[in-house]
Design a protein around this motif. Structure first.
Motif, PDB file in Angstrom:
ATOM      1  N   ALA A   1      -6.068  -8.917  -6.249  1.00  0.00           N
ATOM      2  CA  ALA A   1      -6.378  -8.145  -5.036  1.00  0.00           C
ATOM      3  C   ALA A   1      -5.141  -7.341  -4.638  1.00  0.00           C
ATOM      4  N   VAL A   2      -5.263  -6.024  -4.693  1.00  0.00           N
ATOM      5  CA  VAL A   2      -4.104  -5.160  -4.449  1.00  0.00           C
ATOM      6  C   VAL A   2      -3.976  -4.895  -2.940  1.00  0.00           C
ATOM      7  N   SER A   3      -2.952  -5.521  -2.353  1.00  0.00           N
ATOM      8  CA  SER A   3      -2.812  -5.512  -0.896  1.00  0.00           C
ATOM      9  C   SER A   3      -1.799  -4.488  -0.393  1.00  0.00           C
ATOM     10  N   LYS A   4      -1.330  -3.601  -1.269  1.00  0.00           N
ATOM     11  CA  LYS A   4      -0.376  -2.570  -0.828  1.00  0.00           C
ATOM     12  C   LYS A   4      -0.986  -1.727   0.294  1.00  0.00           C
ATOM     13  N   MET A   5      -0.167  -1.410   1.263  1.00  0.00           N
ATOM     14  CA  MET A   5      -0.568  -0.550   2.386  1.00  0.00           C
ATOM     15  C   MET A   5      -1.785  -1.072   3.150  1.00  0.00           C
TER      16      MET A   5
ATOM     17  N   GLU B   1       1.082  -6.182  -5.633  1.00  0.00           N
ATOM     18  CA  GLU B   1       1.802  -5.237  -4.770  1.00  0.00           C
ATOM     19  C   GLU B   1       2.585  -4.293  -5.660  1.00  0.00           C
ATOM     20  N   ASN B   2       2.758  -3.033  -5.218  1.00  0.00           N
ATOM     21  CA  ASN B   2       3.489  -2.130  -6.093  1.00  0.00           C
ATOM     22  C   ASN B   2       4.912  -1.798  -5.634  1.00  0.00           C
ATOM     23  N   LYS B   3       5.334  -2.349  -4.490  1.00  0.00           N
ATOM     24  CA  LYS B   3       6.725  -2.143  -4.070  1.00  0.00           C
ATOM     25  C   LYS B   3       7.336  -3.473  -3.639  1.00  0.00           C
TER      26      LYS B   3
ATOM     27  N   LEU C   1       3.706  -8.077  -9.514  1.00  0.00           N
ATOM     28  CA  LEU C   1       4.273  -6.752  -9.286  1.00  0.00           C
ATOM     29  C   LEU C   1       3.583  -5.770 -10.223  1.00  0.00           C
ATOM     30  N   ILE C   2       2.928  -4.758  -9.631  1.00  0.00           N
ATOM     31  CA  ILE C   2       2.158  -3.801 -10.429  1.00  0.00           C
ATOM     32  C   ILE C   2       2.715  -2.385 -10.336  1.00  0.00           C
ATOM     33  N   GLY C   3       3.856  -2.218  -9.648  1.00  0.00           N
ATOM     34  CA  GLY C   3       4.477  -0.892  -9.526  1.00  0.00           C
ATOM     35  C   GLY C   3       5.792  -0.859 -10.278  1.00  0.00           C
TER      36      GLY C   3
ATOM     37  N   LEU D   1      -0.212  -6.850 -21.891  1.00  0.00           N
ATOM     38  CA  LEU D   1       0.001  -5.426 -21.649  1.00  0.00           C
ATOM     39  C   LEU D   1      -0.769  -4.965 -20.412  1.00  0.00           C
ATOM     40  N   MET D   2      -0.298  -3.871 -19.831  1.00  0.00           N
ATOM     41  CA  MET D   2      -0.937  -3.293 -18.652  1.00  0.00           C
ATOM     42  C   MET D   2      -1.006  -1.778 -18.827  1.00  0.00           C
ATOM     43  N   CYS D   3      -2.059  -1.145 -18.300  1.00  0.00           N
ATOM     44  CA  CYS D   3      -2.087   0.328 -18.308  1.00  0.00           C
ATOM     45  C   CYS D   3      -2.771   0.880 -17.067  1.00  0.00           C
ATOM     46  N   ILE D   4      -2.426   2.128 -16.770  1.00  0.00           N
ATOM     47  CA  ILE D   4      -3.088   2.910 -15.719  1.00  0.00           C
ATOM     48  C   ILE D   4      -3.538   4.211 -16.388  1.00  0.00           C
ATOM     49  N   PRO D   5      -4.817   4.327 -16.724  1.00  0.00           N
ATOM     50  CA  PRO D   5      -5.274   5.522 -17.452  1.00  0.00           C
ATOM     51  C   PRO D   5      -5.138   6.799 -16.624  1.00  0.00           C
TER      52      PRO D   5
ATOM     53  N   GLY E   1      -8.116  -1.792 -15.276  1.00  0.00           N
ATOM     54  CA  GLY E   1      -9.282  -1.651 -14.414  1.00  0.00           C
ATOM     55  C   GLY E   1      -8.880  -1.715 -12.956  1.00  0.00           C
ATOM     56  N   MET E   2      -9.348  -0.740 -12.175  1.00  0.00           N
ATOM     57  CA  MET E   2      -9.082  -0.664 -10.739  1.00  0.00           C
ATOM     58  C   MET E   2     -10.439  -0.522 -10.027  1.00  0.00           C
ATOM     59  N   SER E   3     -10.427  -0.148  -8.752  1.00  0.00           N
ATOM     60  CA  SER E   3     -11.688  -0.115  -7.986  1.00  0.00           C
ATOM     61  C   SER E   3     -12.811   0.636  -8.706  1.00  0.00           C
ATOM     62  N   ASN E   4     -12.459   1.767  -9.331  1.00  0.00           N
ATOM     63  CA  ASN E   4     -13.506   2.614  -9.906  1.00  0.00           C
ATOM     64  C   ASN E   4     -13.985   2.189 -11.290  1.00  0.00           C
TER      65      ASN E   4
ATOM     66  N   VAL F   1      -8.028  -7.675 -13.527  1.00  0.00           N
ATOM     67  CA  VAL F   1      -8.405  -6.370 -12.981  1.00  0.00           C
ATOM     68  C   VAL F   1      -7.708  -6.234 -11.632  1.00  0.00           C
ATOM     69  N   ARG F   2      -7.190  -5.039 -11.355  1.00  0.00           N
ATOM     70  CA  ARG F   2      -6.394  -4.818 -10.139  1.00  0.00           C
ATOM     71  C   ARG F   2      -7.198  -3.965  -9.166  1.00  0.00           C
ATOM     72  N   VAL F   3      -7.736  -4.598  -8.141  1.00  0.00           N
ATOM     73  CA  VAL F   3      -8.667  -3.902  -7.251  1.00  0.00           C
ATOM     74  C   VAL F   3      -8.116  -3.880  -5.820  1.00  0.00           C
ATOM     75  N   GLY F   4      -8.004  -2.671  -5.261  1.00  0.00           N
ATOM     76  CA  GLY F   4      -7.517  -2.521  -3.879  1.00  0.00           C
ATOM     77  C   GLY F   4      -8.599  -2.048  -2.930  1.00  0.00           C
ATOM     78  N   THR F   5      -8.878  -0.751  -2.981  1.00  0.00           N
ATOM     79  CA  THR F   5      -9.764  -0.153  -1.964  1.00  0.00           C
ATOM     80  C   THR F   5     -11.175  -0.745  -1.960  1.00  0.00           C
ATOM     81  N   ALA F   6     -11.696  -1.137  -3.086  1.00  0.00           N
ATOM     82  CA  ALA F   6     -13.047  -1.697  -3.106  1.00  0.00           C
ATOM     83  C   ALA F   6     -13.109  -3.050  -2.383  1.00  0.00           C
TER      84      ALA F   6
ATOM     85  N   SER G   1     -10.035   1.806   2.524  1.00  0.00           N
ATOM     86  CA  SER G   1      -8.968   2.756   2.190  1.00  0.00           C
ATOM     87  C   SER G   1      -7.649   2.335   2.851  1.00  0.00           C
ATOM     88  N   ARG G   2      -6.562   2.764   2.213  1.00  0.00           N
ATOM     89  CA  ARG G   2      -5.236   2.344   2.658  1.00  0.00           C
ATOM     90  C   ARG G   2      -4.743   3.196   3.814  1.00  0.00           C
ATOM     91  N   SER G   3      -3.961   2.561   4.722  1.00  0.00           N
ATOM     92  CA  SER G   3      -3.450   3.294   5.891  1.00  0.00           C
ATOM     93  C   SER G   3      -2.330   4.234   5.481  1.00  0.00           C
TER      94      SER G   3
END
Ligand SMILES: *Cc1c(COP(=O)(O)O)cnc(C)c1O
Length: 220
Positions: A33-37, A56-58, A80-82, A161-165, A193-196, A209-214, A218-220
């Motif tokens: 669960a991506v809790s950034k912002m 979290e990415n920071k 850490l994903i950032g 391994l990790m990727c962001i397409p 894999g992310m929200s989309n 799978v790294r899911v935030g907004t879903a 949406s992030r502040s």
């Protein structure tokens, strides 16, 4: 139920269904669960749902979000994903349970040294720039075997391994490439894999799978 609680149960149910449809073991694709912002109250709600695996990415924001929760939730797991700068390695090793964004030899050196100092042996993933985008971090696929060998030689516990397409390309192509690369190195974890597109990542072997907004909106 709050909408965040509904989102968690809905997304977990979809992941379980995708695992089943693709012949994978139940629970083999884990939700980060991506809790950034996101707000402290959103984070509290996620914890109240029983969720314990967060991304979290920071480094500094992650400390603000999570440092005070660590003693109350001993089973908390933070990824850490950032991108990680070497001057933040000390704090990152102290806070996180997995570093997903190893992408260069200098960072391998800093992580290996700091983990030894702190007596921590964190699992790490190598981030691969599967789209070979100039602005994106991650090692190029062609340079992956050398970086992997270097990390192993330095004693880093590389589990996958990790990727962001690239946003404009079908992500399944990149997930398939990451799967192939992981097989060639014989590593087990795939963070993709992310929200989309998290449901497309499950049949292609995602273990995270790294899911935030879903989950949170949406992030502040
Ligand atoms: C923000 C972020 C995510 C989550 O993205 P959503 O589209 O909100 O699900 C996943 N991975 C990384 C590396 C991120 O920075």
């Amino acid at each position: 139920m709050s909408s965040i609680a509904e989102n968690f149960s809905d997304i977990q149910r979809r992941i379980r269904k995708a695992e089943k449809l693709s012949g994978r073991e139940e629970g083999s694709a884990r939700l980060v669960a991506v809790s950034k912002m996101q707000s402290p109250s959103a984070i509290e709600e996620a914890l109240a749902c029983g969720h314990r695996l967060f991304g979290e990415n920071k480094v500094q924001e992650a400390q603000e979000h999570w440092a005070h929760h660590k003693s109350n939730y001993p089973d908390l797991h933070l990824h850490l994903i950032g991108p990680l700068q070497t001057n933040k390695v000390k704090d990152a090793v102290a806070l996180f349970d997995c570093i997903e964004t190893v992408d260069r030899e200098k960072l391998v050196d800093a992580l290996a040294e700091e983990m030894k100092k702190q007596g921590r042996d964190l699992p790490c993933l190598i981030q691969v720039n599967t789209g070979e985008e100039d602005q994106k971090s991650g090692v190029l696929p062609a340079h992956l075997p050398k970086l992997y060998a270097y990390a192993i030689e330095k004693g880093l516990n590389v589990t996958g391994l990790m990727c962001i397409p690239p946003v404009e390309e079908p992500s399944a192509l990149h997930f398939a490439l990451l799967l192939k690369l992981a097989k060639s190195l014989n590593v087990k974890d795939l963070s993709m894999g992310m929200s989309n597109d998290y449901l497309r990542a499950v049949p292609l072997g995602a273990t995270y799978v790294r899911v935030g907004t879903a989950l949170f909106g949406s992030r502040s």
